[in-house]
Design a protein around this motif. Structure first.
Motif, mmCIF file in Angstrom:
data_model
loop_
_atom_site.group_PDB
_atom_site.id
_atom_site.type_symbol
_atom_site.label_atom_id
_atom_site.label_comp_id
_atom_site.label_asym_id
_atom_site.label_seq_id
_atom_site.Cartn_x
_atom_site.Cartn_y
_atom_site.Cartn_z
ATOM 1 N N SER A 185 -10.851 29.261 -33.185
ATOM 2 C CA SER A 185 -9.690 28.981 -34.022
ATOM 3 C C SER A 185 -8.487 28.541 -33.195
ATOM 4 C CB SER A 185 -9.309 30.232 -34.827
ATOM 5 O OG SER A 185 -8.659 31.183 -33.996
ATOM 6 N N GLY A 186 -8.586 28.650 -31.893
ATOM 7 C CA GLY A 186 -7.504 28.230 -31.015
ATOM 8 C C GLY A 186 -6.535 29.338 -30.677
ATOM 9 N N GLU A 187 -6.500 30.392 -31.476
ATOM 10 C CA GLU A 187 -5.486 31.427 -31.250
ATOM 11 C C GLU A 187 -5.635 32.105 -29.894
ATOM 12 O OE1 GLU A 187 -5.210 34.320 -34.357
ATOM 13 O OE2 GLU A 187 -3.716 35.513 -33.288
ATOM 14 N N PHE A 188 -6.869 32.349 -29.484
ATOM 15 C CA PHE A 188 -7.061 33.152 -28.274
ATOM 16 C C PHE A 188 -7.481 32.339 -27.050
ATOM 17 C CE2 PHE A 188 -7.553 36.314 -31.730
ATOM 18 C CZ PHE A 188 -6.446 37.078 -31.406
ATOM 19 N N GLY A 189 -7.314 31.038 -27.110
ATOM 20 C CA GLY A 189 -7.508 30.231 -25.904
ATOM 21 C C GLY A 189 -6.372 30.493 -24.916
#
Lengths: 246, 246, 246, 246, 246, 246
Positions: free
Chosen positions: C221-225
């Protein structure tokens, strides 16, 4: 119309109590078919009992095919979803029916059930049916199921528990938490001056409404259509759908 | 420590898949006891199947008493509460275990299950365990349970469904919705570049943690203590607790 | 496998307690790396302390790069989402881990924490992780964090608080609300006859399961990259990612 | 009355934008004190940035003691609870303020924020403040925070995102998800014909109301009273309360 | 700017109390227009009263067209959605305003209202606005609405009820549950040492903020646009929109 | 038994449709008393209409005192709580009745209503009655209320909307969102092969069940007891309870 009321335990005396309660409120044109389970526990007071009451319930539905509605007369609503898959008419549990009728009778209701250990299952059903905002409390009167009919103090103990629940919870109505209490709802309601809802009567009314409106369980999402055919084995082999006896 | 992994359907090939997945992640000091149900449905794809898989599950627990944990290897978590009442060690369902492990792996997870009709049960479990805010979607790959192992396209179809679920839901992780997919989790995770959680492996890990910490199901509220003794009859008479064979 | 357990306060005696608890339940093939924060508060008993414990936590993760999982050993789970962005392995907080393990141990659990003022943060975490339906109450034993180890009455006071919580809430299990209580879980559990869950042990078990299954925080989802690069200034300039020391 | 508006990143140009927006709506008798953080990230676009913006925010509050309210001008509301413990006047975050003002402007609102990866934090705040039933969607315009002021297409891109969010979500109002958008709210509102709420303006209004009513953060439950005194060490030693500079 | 504060009961003495409270907190550039309903109940203490207060409220809005905001000064927020459809400026109810201002003043608030029977309506509003997680309890002081001003013990009884609510609920703030209590908020707050929020003052502040920001009720979803024209008859015929007097 | 079905708008043609639907499903021993409102809007399509339909509804109840149940035949359930305070028998709204009957007919239901702008009110009722987890979507067919009977394409448009709702939402049942659709439920149900629930029929069935069981609205909590007496003035003076005509 014919409504089939199934007692999923094996105690026929309790079936009589249930049948009488059902008949006392049924529409004049509604026949009540009362059935006792042919296998499993003598009463349902644990998750274990409840799970093992389901085969007998499903067998009872299979053996009473020409009905306009089926009512599962145990407050744990055992086997409800499975019953919906195989019954050709709508199916209700008495907890489900009682809560749906009690909701519109006030701000909130309290449940009074038998043994303390059944509060967990009642809590799950309250949540599942969407009544978490309406159910103000769940209480036990601590009378075992089969003693409800034999204990001469049942009516008094239960009435006291109902009155206390109403007061402690600040609620407007009572839901009785066992089919074996069906004969006491009207009397206790009069004594405590509050609506007391028995799920057997509530369920018979809702099923009759569904029948009059020509409604049955929806299958559009696929969940409640007939189960896929497959092999069954061991002592449950006769539950294989399509088999003689299944 | 010994963890008992029970396949509640009667297909022993599937039990092998499950046992292999369990052993591949178990602690070095953990023995896996894999058991196939002795009665009921060949696979579990409906509420009807699920209800009728519970007697076999409960029998399997009774017949394997000396374990440090029990895992119900069907994503509907059939009979979980009943099993907790009778088992002398903690019990988990694989849906429960998978969701509890997947929750902390990102913002949200998607479930990919077998037949569309099982989405309803998965939804109920998501709500029941408290993951409504974490589960971003439940999807079906439309492969029947017993074809998972025989259909040569299973891995490809399932991988595609997982990738699409991740994209459609904007989720961070996948939960596989059937014990029969246990062997594919690691491979699909590598291919789609996201954590893919199999409940068999998750459950073995959680039960081993509980065993190492000396934890078992709590009985303080009374709900999960041993069920009250009573008569059982019909083909289920041997489930009477205390009877020989019960 | 190597699990890094980080005490985000600066008290090394408490790190010892935590490390011992972690090692006592770890898999035989799991090495525990215990780290004490190098900056910030001596103990964490307020939102202010918790916020200012996060830089030290993030520094500890940066300085221990080769681990298979990171456990934040403070019951407020400080810096958890930030840690997930920068760690190359899964990260858990001990509140998160304890609740995820306690959920399946019964109908509901009670939390027993240190100071009354920390109940708010625990409430937020219960809601955030989805355990509002499982957590029956949060209670304080009113022992400050650093007195847990020095006060000779700690075990007795805490045991009493656990017993009372179980009774008042009608719950089945206890979750201990501070890493400094890790050494007492097993003993109190035995004394009160109920499962008592310490988050340090729970977290080590969950991280080991994730490591065995090859799972890490999802980034789809991109949040935890990895966080976007940018300038950092003032006394926090060394936290700029990519800088020497950052 | 004096309201202190704190930009918790270190970009003073953004502080200017914020201060202008605050002054344009403030009561005639309200002075706006605009402060830029003295440490930490140049902009806040990740959980890592947000966590490391909190020390600078807390320092800014300590250095501006004589105010009637404090506004945290970052849509992640970093350090809000910690700030409440140490500030002698009420504290609001701009996400909190914007949502509380937008709720009564229609059936539901949509949030339009900067980078996609910040949607998770906005979701947590929506849940935490109780607006899950009012927030119809959270969308990203994909402009980094510091480009909001330098990118000549910002107004157009943001307006388009707001219009699309309103349509996709069927909502009645927009909440802007970054303090750096404060200057655009009124203009975009006029263009799309819907209320567009900037949290800086909303927060100044709410804090002024609190000041006029003589209200400040309640401390009765104990959670938001002054934090317990204790040692702080390392580069954060000056945050020890009571120390010179702390 | 002009804010219209409408007392939806017909008691002009209560309108005076409300107007004074409104003016005491209004911005220097804000004129308060205080209006008493021209029809319906003398006070609002039941669902029946509340329903029959709505026509007078709607009439008051129609007769005061040139305002920048409308405040419904009854804690049941009667007719709020209808008012939003017909008013050319934003509309708030005082329960809505009080809760939105009280939310950020602590972990939770308690409501103290007049008669016990109004707790149900307050509960509905708490749920509807999303404050179920913030409202720790709703209590009655059992003083009828019109006695608030005539009973010399009102301040003392109300202060006692507020103090007890704070203690029983473990909350941080009080919301007063009747417009007739508006003059007592500040004094009681001082006495009990906690923020006490009056919805009249809160509403005036929020509406002034909306006016300063150029915000009005959103109509994008269609729900709050002008109602479809149609015939009205009987004693309500003048409510037909477009009719003289309507 | 006698059930009073009240059309709270002033269109007598619509009352006929409603009465026919009610009689077609009523128990043989149940008389239907159909009443048209004597004041207010010709149809109910906005919050404004709904609020102004309540006086006529309350008047109708007062003028028909000897009934065993009252049904409010408008899907907004206007005046329901007020009606419960003054009626001597149970009161239901048709939205309430339809949802309570539809819940047990499958996993979830979809609502199909008239104008798009009424979706908000339906959403509030779904939440209020606890069906947020059962209602999969609310859709408008965009036919104004009074055109339902005059537009020759109504049945076709409505059937199409029902079919599409079922498909889009993955639901099992339809709830019709207007009393004016009562005559079409059975026919559309047959055509789309799914249960289609009309609230008029559902409400008559539930009220008859309550009557047969001797149940009426509970007053134990005090909320639904008779309203306190007080003066009423202006055009609503006759609503003063106890006055001639009141």
């Amino acid at each position: 119309m014919r409504i089939c009321v199934i007692n999923p335990n094996t105690s026929s005396a309790m079936t009589e109590t249930i049948a009488t309660a059902a008949r006392s409120v049924a529409r004049p044109d509604c026949e009540i078919v009362a059935v006792t389970s042919s296998m499993g526990p003598a009463s349902i007071e644990s998750h274990y009992d409840e799970a093992l009451a389901v085969p007998g319930l499903l067998r009872a539905i299979a053996q009473n095919p020409d009905c306009d509605g089926y009512l599962i007369a145990c407050f744990g609503d055992p086997g409800l979803d499975a019953a919906r898959e195989v019954a050709a008419a709508p199916v209700l549990g008495i907890a489900e029916a009682a809560m749906h009728l009690a909701g519109p009778l006030g701000r909130s209701f309290s449940v009074v059930t038998t043994l303390h250990r059944t509060i967990g299952r009642a809590t799950d059903l309250v949540d599942h049916y969407g009544f978490a905002g309406r159910c103000a409390g769940i209480h036990a009167c601590d009378i075992p199921v089969l003693e409800l009919e034999t204990n001469p103090a049942t009516a008094e103990i239960l009435q006291k528990a109902c009155r206390e629940a109403l007061h402690a919870d600040g609620s407007d109505a009572i839901v009785l938490g066992c089919a074996g209490m069906a004969d006491l709802a009207h009397r206790i309601g009069g004594e405590i001056g509050a609506p007391v809802v028995d799920g057997v009567a509530a369920g018979v009314g809702m099923l009759a409404s569904m029948a009059a409106m020509g409604l049955r369980t929806g299958t559009a999402s696929g969940e409640f259509g007939p189960p896929p055919a497959k092999g069954y084995s061991g002592i449950l082999r006769d539950f294989e759908i399509g088999r003689p006896g299944g």
